[in-house]
Design an enzyme around this catalytic site. Structure first.
Site, PDB file in Angstrom:
ATOM      1  N   GLU A  14      34.444  54.093  33.687  1.00 61.10           N
ATOM      2  CA  GLU A  14      34.597  52.477  33.756  1.00 61.10           C
ATOM      3  C   GLU A  14      33.273  52.151  32.887  1.00 61.10           C
ATOM      4  O   GLU A  14      32.163  52.415  33.583  1.00 61.10           O
ATOM      5  CB  GLU A  14      34.496  52.131  35.347  1.00 61.10           C
ATOM      6  CG  GLU A  14      34.376  50.631  35.299  1.00 61.10           C
ATOM      7  CD  GLU A  14      33.902  50.034  36.457  1.00 61.10           C
ATOM      8  OE1 GLU A  14      34.270  48.928  36.891  1.00 61.10           O
ATOM      9  OE2 GLU A  14      33.121  50.595  37.360  1.00 61.10           O
TER      10      GLU A  14
ATOM     11  N   ASP B 147      46.147  54.400  53.779  1.00 61.98           N
ATOM     12  CA  ASP B 147      45.693  55.692  54.011  1.00 61.98           C
ATOM     13  C   ASP B 147      46.208  56.542  53.244  1.00 61.98           C
ATOM     14  O   ASP B 147      47.396  56.296  52.268  1.00 61.98           O
ATOM     15  CB  ASP B 147      45.800  56.220  55.570  1.00 61.98           C
ATOM     16  CG  ASP B 147      47.034  55.559  55.954  1.00 61.98           C
ATOM     17  OD1 ASP B 147      48.081  56.143  55.389  1.00 61.98           O
ATOM     18  OD2 ASP B 147      47.222  55.407  57.236  1.00 61.98           O
TER      19      ASP B 147
ATOM     20  N   ASP C 239      50.081  51.706  54.808  1.00 60.27           N
ATOM     21  CA  ASP C 239      49.703  52.181  55.996  1.00 60.27           C
ATOM     22  C   ASP C 239      50.619  53.242  56.493  1.00 60.27           C
ATOM     23  O   ASP C 239      51.607  53.165  57.081  1.00 60.27           O
ATOM     24  CB  ASP C 239      49.366  51.058  56.820  1.00 60.27           C
ATOM     25  CG  ASP C 239      48.802  51.256  58.315  1.00 60.27           C
ATOM     26  OD1 ASP C 239      48.448  52.370  58.343  1.00 60.27           O
ATOM     27  OD2 ASP C 239      48.774  50.675  59.093  1.00 60.27           O
TER      28      ASP C 239
ATOM     29  N   ASP D 282      47.918  51.660  61.838  1.00 57.91           N
ATOM     30  CA  ASP D 282      46.669  50.951  62.180  1.00 57.91           C
ATOM     31  C   ASP D 282      46.173  49.633  61.605  1.00 57.91           C
ATOM     32  O   ASP D 282      45.068  49.157  61.884  1.00 57.91           O
ATOM     33  CB  ASP D 282      45.645  52.185  62.548  1.00 57.91           C
ATOM     34  CG  ASP D 282      45.134  52.567  61.224  1.00 57.91           C
ATOM     35  OD1 ASP D 282      45.626  52.234  60.266  1.00 57.91           O
ATOM     36  OD2 ASP D 282      43.956  53.291  61.202  1.00 57.91           O
TER      37      ASP D 282
ATOM     38  N   ASP E 289      33.237  55.802  38.296  1.00 59.93           N
ATOM     39  CA  ASP E 289      32.763  54.701  38.646  1.00 59.93           C
ATOM     40  C   ASP E 289      31.385  54.215  38.052  1.00 59.93           C
ATOM     41  O   ASP E 289      30.504  54.933  37.850  1.00 59.93           O
ATOM     42  CB  ASP E 289      32.474  54.393  40.117  1.00 59.93           C
ATOM     43  CG  ASP E 289      32.180  53.282  40.708  1.00 59.93           C
ATOM     44  OD1 ASP E 289      33.369  52.296  40.572  1.00 59.93           O
ATOM     45  OD2 ASP E 289      31.393  52.811  41.125  1.00 59.93           O
TER      46      ASP E 289
ATOM     47  N   HIS F  85      41.375  46.561  40.579  1.00 62.98           N
ATOM     48  CA  HIS F  85      41.029  46.015  41.602  1.00 62.98           C
ATOM     49  C   HIS F  85      39.877  45.056  41.733  1.00 62.98           C
ATOM     50  O   HIS F  85      39.495  44.527  42.878  1.00 62.98           O
ATOM     51  CB  HIS F  85      40.863  47.166  42.684  1.00 62.98           C
ATOM     52  CG  HIS F  85      39.672  47.978  42.473  1.00 62.98           C
ATOM     53  ND1 HIS F  85      39.403  48.425  41.112  1.00 62.98           N
ATOM     54  CD2 HIS F  85      38.188  47.955  42.843  1.00 62.98           C
ATOM     55  CE1 HIS F  85      38.358  49.063  41.434  1.00 62.98           C
ATOM     56  NE2 HIS F  85      37.485  48.879  42.254  1.00 62.98           N
ATOM     57  N   ASP F  86      39.096  44.721  40.742  1.00 66.16           N
ATOM     58  CA  ASP F  86      38.232  43.832  40.683  1.00 66.16           C
ATOM     59  C   ASP F  86      38.452  42.361  39.923  1.00 66.16           C
ATOM     60  O   ASP F  86      37.562  41.556  39.937  1.00 66.16           O
ATOM     61  CB  ASP F  86      37.020  44.387  39.899  1.00 66.16           C
ATOM     62  CG  ASP F  86      36.375  45.658  40.465  1.00 66.16           C
ATOM     63  OD1 ASP F  86      36.508  45.798  41.898  1.00 66.16           O
ATOM     64  OD2 ASP F  86      36.108  46.581  39.851  1.00 66.16           O
TER      65      ASP F  86
ATOM     66  N   ASP G 233      38.221  58.894  42.513  1.00 68.69           N
ATOM     67  CA  ASP G 233      37.206  57.760  41.903  1.00 68.69           C
ATOM     68  C   ASP G 233      35.920  58.474  42.150  1.00 68.69           C
ATOM     69  O   ASP G 233      35.573  58.791  43.488  1.00 68.69           O
ATOM     70  CB  ASP G 233      37.421  56.658  42.820  1.00 68.69           C
ATOM     71  CG  ASP G 233      37.118  55.279  41.821  1.00 68.69           C
ATOM     72  OD1 ASP G 233      36.017  55.597  41.078  1.00 68.69           O
ATOM     73  OD2 ASP G 233      37.791  54.461  41.866  1.00 68.69           O
TER      74      ASP G 233
ATOM     75  N   ASN H  91      49.824  55.276  59.339  1.00 66.34           N
ATOM     76  CA  ASN H  91      49.838  55.664  60.796  1.00 66.34           C
ATOM     77  C   ASN H  91      49.855  54.168  61.666  1.00 66.34           C
ATOM     78  O   ASN H  91      49.538  54.295  62.689  1.00 66.34           O
ATOM     79  CB  ASN H  91      48.733  56.587  61.322  1.00 66.34           C
ATOM     80  CG  ASN H  91      47.328  55.718  60.724  1.00 66.34           C
ATOM     81  OD1 ASN H  91      47.361  54.573  60.462  1.00 66.34           O
ATOM     82  ND2 ASN H  91      46.286  56.275  61.394  1.00 66.34           N
TER      83      ASN H  91
HETATM   84  C1  GLC Z   1      33.049  49.625  40.142  1.00 64.66           C
HETATM   85  C2  GLC Z   1      34.055  49.196  41.160  1.00 64.66           C
HETATM   86  C3  GLC Z   1      33.963  48.137  42.068  1.00 64.66           C
HETATM   87  C4  GLC Z   1      32.502  48.428  42.704  1.00 64.66           C
HETATM   88  C5  GLC Z   1      31.314  48.883  41.745  1.00 64.66           C
HETATM   89  C6  GLC Z   1      30.368  49.587  42.459  1.00 64.66           C
HETATM   90  O1  GLC Z   1      32.607  48.215  39.510  1.00 64.66           O
HETATM   91  O2  GLC Z   1      35.418  49.164  40.273  1.00 64.66           O
HETATM   92  O3  GLC Z   1      34.893  48.102  42.844  1.00 64.66           O
HETATM   93  O4  GLC Z   1      32.322  47.380  43.766  1.00 64.66           O
HETATM   94  O5  GLC Z   1      32.101  49.866  40.876  1.00 64.66           O
HETATM   95  O6  GLC Z   1      30.864  51.041  43.022  1.00 64.66           O
HETATM   96 CA    CA Z   2      46.274  53.682  58.402  1.00 66.97          CA
END
Ligand code: GLC
Ligand code: CA
Length: 563
Positions: A256, A28, A20, A24, A202, A331-332, A97, A22
C-alpha cells in the site's frame, strides 16, 4: 513474464464486517471459512484478509499487539489453519495484511521500549527529546499525523516523545534498526510456513522518516507527507525484506503506497526488475470527484477526464515494465457506486464501473460488497461513527475552528472510512444475514433490496455480472487477451466515454463505458463489432454503425479485423 497472481481475481475481506461465524456480532475467521465456497462461485481465487492478529483494536486491528496470535474476537490459529486448508482445496490463495510501519503501544516491544532509555528494545521505536521553548516541552518537530494532531506523543516515563504517524496507540517502528527488520522477517516466515501465499503490506511507503526538522509548510502542526513518505531508504528496507523473505519464499506481495507515490516511486517498488514488491496499490484515482467541495451528495460529480487520465497514465507507464492491481476502493474509502456511480442508475453504473476497471490490464481486487453494489451509509450524526481516524480528525479540526463544527462534522460524515465498514449484506433477514445477534456496527438499511442472496438468484444482477466478468478473464476464449493483452485508451478527450482496446497477436477487444446519464454515441466504423463479449443492457442500440449508448451503458466486444 507470467505469474499466477497476474491471472488471479482478488477479493479484499474486512474481517470484522464480513461474516460472523459464532454469532457474537463480530466477523471472524470461521465466517470467512463458511463463505469460501461463495467466493469460489463468484470466481475469486485470491483473498486479502485485513489484520486479525491480537490487538486492542484502536484501529480495528491495524494496531498489532502480538503478530503470532489471533485476536480472540476473530478466533484461533486453528480456525486459521482450517480456513487455509479449505482455501487450498478450492484453489484460493490467501494473503495476509502485514503491518510493518507500527505496532500497538501494547505490543511487548513497545512496553519494553518505553521503560528506559537503555532498554534493549528502546531502538525498536523512534524516540526524541522534547523541544524546549521558554522552559516548556514541545514535540520534537511540527509534523502532523494522518489521524489528526501531532505525529509525536509525549511519554512521561523517560521524558521523551515517540513518533506515531497514525493514532497515539500506534507507535512507529524504527526501520533504521536492523533488529526490527529481522524481527519482521521472522514473523513473515512464521506465517509463510503455515502456508499463506503472500502479503498485502500496510502503509509501506512510510517506513523511512526524514531528518527531524520542522516542516516548512506551516508554523503549526502540519501533515507533511514528504517527511515520511517514499523516502529513499524505504527502498533499502523493502529490498532487505525481499532478500530475506519474499524472494526465498517466492511469494506475492502488494504494497500500500499512499503518500503521493509518484509513478517513479511505484516503478522502483514494483517494476518486474525491482527487487522489492510484486505490485503496489496507489490512490491516485480515488478522489476524482468533487466530494471535498460539496455539502450535499446530490451535487456529486465525477471528474471523468481526470479519472481517465490518471488510470491511463498508470497503464501506460507499467505496460512493459510491470503489473498493476485493478481496484476501485478499499476499506478506507467511500463505497464505489456512491462515489463514482449514480444511485438513479444503480445497477447500470455498478456494472459499467466494474467493466472498465476489471477488463484493464492487471489483477482485479474487489472490496467486499462491491459485487452487489453496496452503498454508503446514511450517517447523520457523529455518534454513529466508530473510525478512529474520523473521530480524531474531527476533534482536531473543531478545536481549531469551533464555529465551524457542524460543517466539519457534515463533511466528515460524507467521506468517513466507516462507509465501507458496515456489515456485508448476505440476505434480507434480520442483520442482513451477517449475524444472528446485533452486529458491532451498523447494517445499511437498504439490505432488503441490496443483498447477496437475491442477486445470486437473478441473472441480471450486479453479482451475476461480476461473476461473468471474472469468468471471462479466467476461463473464456478471450482470457489470454484480457489478461496479457496490451492496453490502449482511445478517445482520450471524450468527457463521458471511457474506451480502450485490449490487443493480442490475433485479437482486438474494445471495452467501453459511459459515465453519463444522457445518451451518448460512438461511431464503430473504425472498430466494427464482430462479437459482443459482455454488456450491461439487454441489447445494443445501433444504427448505421453508430451505437447509441444509454445512461451508464457499457459494451465490450471483439473487433472485426478490417481488410
Ligand atoms: C493503512 C490501512 C488503514 C490503517 C492504516 C494504519 O492505510 O489501510 O486502514 O488505518 O494503514 O495501519
Ligand atoms: Ca464472531
Amino acid at each position: 513474464m507470467k505469474k499466477w497472481w497476474m491471472e488471479a481475481i482478488g477479493y479484499q475481506i474486512y474481517i470484522k464486517s464480513f461474516k460472523d461465524g459464532n454469532n457474537d456480532g463480530i466477523g471472524d475467521l470461521k465466517g470467512i471459512t463458511d463463505k469460501l465456497d461463495y467466493l469460489h462461485l463468484l470466481g475469486v481465487n485470491l483473498i486479502w484478509i485485513t489484520p486479525f492478529y491480537d490487538s486492542p483494536m484502536d484501529d480495528n486491528g491495524y494496531d498489532v499487539r502480538d503478530y503470532f496470535k489471533v485476536a480472540d474476537c476473530y478466533g484461533s490459529i486453528d480456525d486459521f489453519k482450517i480456513l487455509l486448508s479449505k482455501a487450498k482445496k478450492l484453489n484460493i490463495k490467501v494473503i495476509l495484511d502485514f503491518v510493518l510501519n507500527h505496532t500497538s503501544d501494547e505490543h511487548n516491544w513497545f512496553l519494553e521500549s518505553r521503560k528506559s532509555k537503555n532498554n534493549p528494545y528502546r531502538d525498536y521505536y523512534i524516540w526524541q527529546k522534547p523541544k524546549v521553548i521558554d522552559g516548556m516541552n514541545h514535540p520534537p518537530t511540527n509534523w502532523g499525523s494522518f489521524f489528526g494532531g501531532s505525529a509525536w506523543k509525549y511519554d512521561e516515563i523517560t521524558n521523551e516523545y515517540y513518533m506515531k504517524i497514525f493514532s497515539d496507540k500506534m507507535p512507529d517502528l524504527n526501520w533504521k534498526n536492523d533488529k526490527v527488520i529481522e524481527s519482521m522477517i521472522d514473523i513473515g516466515k512464521w506465517w509463510l510456513d503455515l502456508g499463506i501465499d503472500g502479503f498485502r503490506l500496510d502503509a509501506v511507503s512510510h517506513l523511512s522518516k526524514a531528518p527531524f526538522e520542522d516542516s516548512k509548510f506551516s508554523n503549526d502542526i502540519v501533515l507533511d507527507w514528504f517527511k515520511f513518505s517514499n523516502l529513499p531508504n524505504n527502498h533499502t528496507y523493502l529490498n532487505k525484506m525481499y532478500e530475506g523473505l519474499f524472494k526465498p519464499y517466492d511469494v506475492f506481495t502488494i504494497g500500500e503506497v499512499g503518500g503521493q507515490a509518484s509513478i517513479d516511486e511505484a516503478i522502483k517498488y514494483s517494476a518486474f526488475k525491482s527487487n522489492e514488491l510484486s505490485m503496489v496499490f496507489n490512490f491516485d484515482h480515488n478522489w476524482h470527484n468533487n466530494i471535498h467541495d460539496i455539502l450535499d451528495l446530490k451535487d456529486l460529480k465525477v471528474n471523468v477526464l481526470a479519472l481517465k487520465e490518471t488510470l491511463n497514465k498508470w497503464q501506460e507507464t507499467f505496460k512493459k515494465i510491470g503489473w498493476l492491481p485493478l481496484n476501485w476502493l478499499n476499506h478506507d474509502q467511500p463505497r464505489l457506486v456512491s462515489h463514482y456511480g449514480n444511485q438513479n442508475y444503480h445497477n447500470e453504473s455498478a456494472k459499467m464501473l466494474a467493466t472498465i476497471m476489471y477488463l484493464s490490464r492487471g489483477t482485479p481486487f474487489i472490496y467486499q460488497g462491491e459485487e452487489i453494489g453496496m452503498t454508503n451509509f446514511p450517517f447523520n450524526d457523529l455518534s454513529q461513527i466508530d473510525d478512529i481516524s474520523t473521530l480524531n480528525s474531527v476533534k482536531n479540526q473543531i478545536s481549531k475552528n469551533p464555529d465551524n463544527s457542524q460543517a466539519i462534522i457534515d463533511k466528515a460524515l460524507m467521506t468517513t472510512r466507516d462507509h465501507p465498514r458496515t456489515m456485508m449484506q448476505w440476505d434480507d433477514t434480520k442483520f442482513a444475514g451477517f449475524s444472528e445477534v446485533k452486529p458491532w456496527f451498523h447494517v445499511n438499511p437498504n439490505y432488503k433490496i441490496i443483498n447477496v442472496k437475491d442477486q445470486m438468484n437473478d441473472s441480471s444482477s450486479i453479482w451475476s455480472y461480476y461473476q461473468k466478468l471474472f469468468s471471462l478473464r479466467r476461463f473464456s476464449k478471450y482470457s489470454n487477451t484480457l489478461i496479457y493483452g496490451t492496453y490502449e485508451m482511445i478517445h482520450k478527450d471524450d468527457p463521458n466515454l471511457f474506451i480502450y482496446l485490449r490487443k493480442s497477436d490475433n485479437e482486438k477487444i474494445l471495452v467501453m463505458g459511459s459515465f453519463s446519464s444522457q445518451n451518448q454515441s460512438f461511431d464503430t466504423s473504425n472498430y466494427p463489432i464482430l462479437e459482443v463479449i459482455i454488456q450491461n443492457y439487454d441489447d445494443i442500440s445501433i444504427e448505421n454503425q453508430i451505437i447509441n449508448l444509454r445512461p451508464y451503458e457499457s459494451i465490450s466486444y471483439k473487433v472485426k479485423e478490417q481488410k
